[in-house]
Motif scaffolding. Sequence first.
Motif, PDB file in Angstrom:
ATOM      1  N   ALA A 139       0.822  -1.227   0.000  1.00 23.95           N
ATOM      2  CA  ALA A 139       0.000   0.000   0.000  1.00 23.95           C
ATOM      3  C   ALA A 139       0.848   1.267   0.000  1.00 23.95           C
ATOM      4  O   ALA A 139       1.979   1.286   0.483  1.00 23.95           O
ATOM      5  N   ASP A 140       0.268   2.333  -0.559  1.00 25.13           N
ATOM      6  CA  ASP A 140       0.923   3.646  -0.521  1.00 25.13           C
ATOM      7  C   ASP A 140       0.681   4.321   0.820  1.00 25.13           C
ATOM      8  O   ASP A 140       1.497   5.102   1.289  1.00 25.13           O
ATOM      9  N   TYR A 141      -0.486   4.054   1.389  1.00 23.84           N
ATOM     10  CA  TYR A 141      -0.843   4.659   2.681  1.00 23.84           C
ATOM     11  C   TYR A 141      -1.449   3.580   3.562  1.00 23.84           C
ATOM     12  O   TYR A 141      -2.357   2.873   3.142  1.00 23.84           O
ATOM     13  N   VAL A 142      -0.944   3.493   4.785  1.00 28.25           N
ATOM     14  CA  VAL A 142      -1.499   2.545   5.759  1.00 28.25           C
ATOM     15  C   VAL A 142      -1.813   3.345   7.020  1.00 28.25           C
ATOM     16  O   VAL A 142      -0.988   4.170   7.441  1.00 28.25           O
ATOM     17  N   GLY A 143      -2.966   3.109   7.606  1.00 27.72           N
ATOM     18  CA  GLY A 143      -3.252   3.877   8.812  1.00 27.72           C
ATOM     19  C   GLY A 143      -4.553   3.511   9.473  1.00 27.72           C
ATOM     20  O   GLY A 143      -5.198   2.516   9.100  1.00 27.72           O
ATOM     21  N   ASP A 144      -4.940   4.336  10.456  1.00 26.84           N
ATOM     22  CA  ASP A 144      -6.240   4.133  11.111  1.00 26.84           C
ATOM     23  C   ASP A 144      -7.325   4.811  10.277  1.00 26.84           C
ATOM     24  O   ASP A 144      -7.035   5.452   9.256  1.00 26.84           O
ATOM     25  N   SER A 145      -8.564   4.675  10.712  1.00 25.26           N
ATOM     26  CA  SER A 145      -9.694   5.153   9.907  1.00 25.26           C
ATOM     27  C   SER A 145      -9.626   6.664   9.644  1.00 25.26           C
ATOM     28  O   SER A 145      -9.956   7.121   8.551  1.00 25.26           O
ATOM     29  N   PHE A 146      -9.223   7.441  10.646  1.00 21.19           N
ATOM     30  CA  PHE A 146      -9.199   8.903  10.479  1.00 21.19           C
ATOM     31  C   PHE A 146      -8.116   9.300   9.463  1.00 21.19           C
ATOM     32  O   PHE A 146      -8.357  10.078   8.539  1.00 21.19           O
ATOM     33  N   TYR A 147      -6.941   8.717   9.621  1.00 17.30           N
ATOM     34  CA  TYR A 147      -5.840   9.016   8.697  1.00 17.30           C
ATOM     35  C   TYR A 147      -6.245   8.670   7.258  1.00 17.30           C
ATOM     36  O   TYR A 147      -6.041   9.457   6.336  1.00 17.30           O
ATOM     37  N   LEU A 148      -6.849   7.507   7.080  1.00 17.82           N
ATOM     38  CA  LEU A 148      -7.209   7.073   5.719  1.00 17.82           C
ATOM     39  C   LEU A 148      -8.283   7.977   5.115  1.00 17.82           C
ATOM     40  O   LEU A 148      -8.252   8.262   3.919  1.00 17.82           O
ATOM     41  N   ALA A 149      -9.221   8.455   5.938  1.00 15.90           N
ATOM     42  CA  ALA A 149     -10.252   9.373   5.421  1.00 15.90           C
ATOM     43  C   ALA A 149      -9.585  10.674   4.960  1.00 15.90           C
ATOM     44  O   ALA A 149      -9.945  11.238   3.922  1.00 15.90           O
ATOM     45  N   LYS A 150      -8.601  11.148   5.723  1.00 22.02           N
ATOM     46  CA  LYS A 150      -7.903  12.387   5.346  1.00 22.02           C
ATOM     47  C   LYS A 150      -7.091  12.189   4.071  1.00 22.02           C
ATOM     48  O   LYS A 150      -7.092  13.037   3.181  1.00 22.02           O
TER      49      LYS A 150
ATOM     50  N   PRO B 248     -21.691  15.264   7.690  1.00 23.24           N
ATOM     51  CA  PRO B 248     -21.032  14.864   8.954  1.00 23.24           C
ATOM     52  C   PRO B 248     -19.562  14.472   8.762  1.00 23.24           C
ATOM     53  O   PRO B 248     -18.759  14.642   9.680  1.00 23.24           O
ATOM     54  N   LEU B 249     -19.229  13.976   7.566  1.00 20.57           N
ATOM     55  CA  LEU B 249     -17.824  13.616   7.317  1.00 20.57           C
ATOM     56  C   LEU B 249     -16.963  14.882   7.248  1.00 20.57           C
ATOM     57  O   LEU B 249     -15.878  14.948   7.831  1.00 20.57           O
ATOM     58  N   TYR B 250     -17.457  15.897   6.540  1.00 21.94           N
ATOM     59  CA  TYR B 250     -16.713  17.163   6.466  1.00 21.94           C
ATOM     60  C   TYR B 250     -16.605  17.815   7.841  1.00 21.94           C
ATOM     61  O   TYR B 250     -15.588  18.387   8.191  1.00 21.94           O
ATOM     62  N   ARG B 251     -17.679  17.708   8.608  1.00 24.11           N
ATOM     63  CA  ARG B 251     -17.648  18.310   9.948  1.00 24.11           C
ATOM     64  C   ARG B 251     -16.589  17.611  10.818  1.00 24.11           C
ATOM     65  O   ARG B 251     -15.892  18.249  11.599  1.00 24.11           O
ATOM     66  N   MET B 252     -16.471  16.294  10.631  1.00 27.32           N
ATOM     67  CA  MET B 252     -15.430  15.562  11.370  1.00 27.32           C
ATOM     68  C   MET B 252     -14.036  16.043  10.949  1.00 27.32           C
ATOM     69  O   MET B 252     -13.167  16.285  11.794  1.00 27.32           O
TER      70      MET B 252
END
Length: 299
Positions: A30-41, A290-294
Amino acid sequence: MKDKILQLKKEKNAVILAHYYAPAEAQEIADYVGDSFYLAKVAKKSTADILVFCGVSFMGESAKILNPEKKVLMPDLLADCPMAHMVAKGKIEEMRDKYDDLAVVCYINSTAELKTKSDVCVTSSNAVGIVKALPNKNIFFIPDRNLGSFVAKQVPEKNIILNDGCCPIHAAITREQLLEQKKLHPKAPILIHPECEPELVAMSDFIGSTAELIEYVAKSPLEEFIICTEDGVDYKLTTDNPGKKFFYPIPHPCCVDMKLNTLENILSVLEKEDREVFVDEAVAEMACRPLYRMLELGR
Ligand code: 13P
Ligand code: SF4
């Protein structure tokens, strides 16, 4: 297979995102590995044409909602998170009728449909901060009762109403399994994910998202750790910390849906581009709020 994947990625301007619970072979490529918040960003910022999401359906859906113009592929479209569906029909409306100032706080592990009815999304790494920052006193936390209960303890000034959903993998870990590891490794601290039952969280030394548990280990001078979460984190923990030892409840907590992200499936989806994530336009328009607000509150 790895060479073919790398070549196709380049040719198609694709990037691979993988959650820490995905199989080691997916995290490795993978190019990016992370937790849910990191991956959403990452998904929001990416300039790639194709995002291959090695996770479960709510992650692919969220990536698509945040990037309607991009092609979002998943190695297996059947990879789903059972907890994402665990809110009884009509429950949100019932709570809204009951409390005038209610905020519906929705763990990102939820369907797009549930997000359309929510005020803000959270992940395990930003839930406490976001709930604290909300002006509302009454919070209906969906779908995870365990993360909700962890947040309630950290934010006692709010009235947090719990919903009866949970992660079947984390909720299945028992006190006896944890005590057994503690008996075998008395010097090892217990690091736990807040999706576990409150009783287990209370007997742990550190509570955090997958990324926070991994960061704790990296910074700790200790050499042994009891890890109370899905065992996919073992790949990152062992590659980053040679010499340190990690112990898990037996049998190891394992999310079968996450494990569908195999190298074969990644190669096949990159070749055929056939497992694309689609979200209904009207649903996406409401679920993105709600995703943008997060993303805004979680900064
Ligand atoms: P985090 O990686 O955000 O801790 O989430 C855990 C999880 O269960 C994802 O499905
Ligand atoms: Fe869902 Fe639990 Fe699997 Fe995470 S580990 S994707 S919360 S079932």
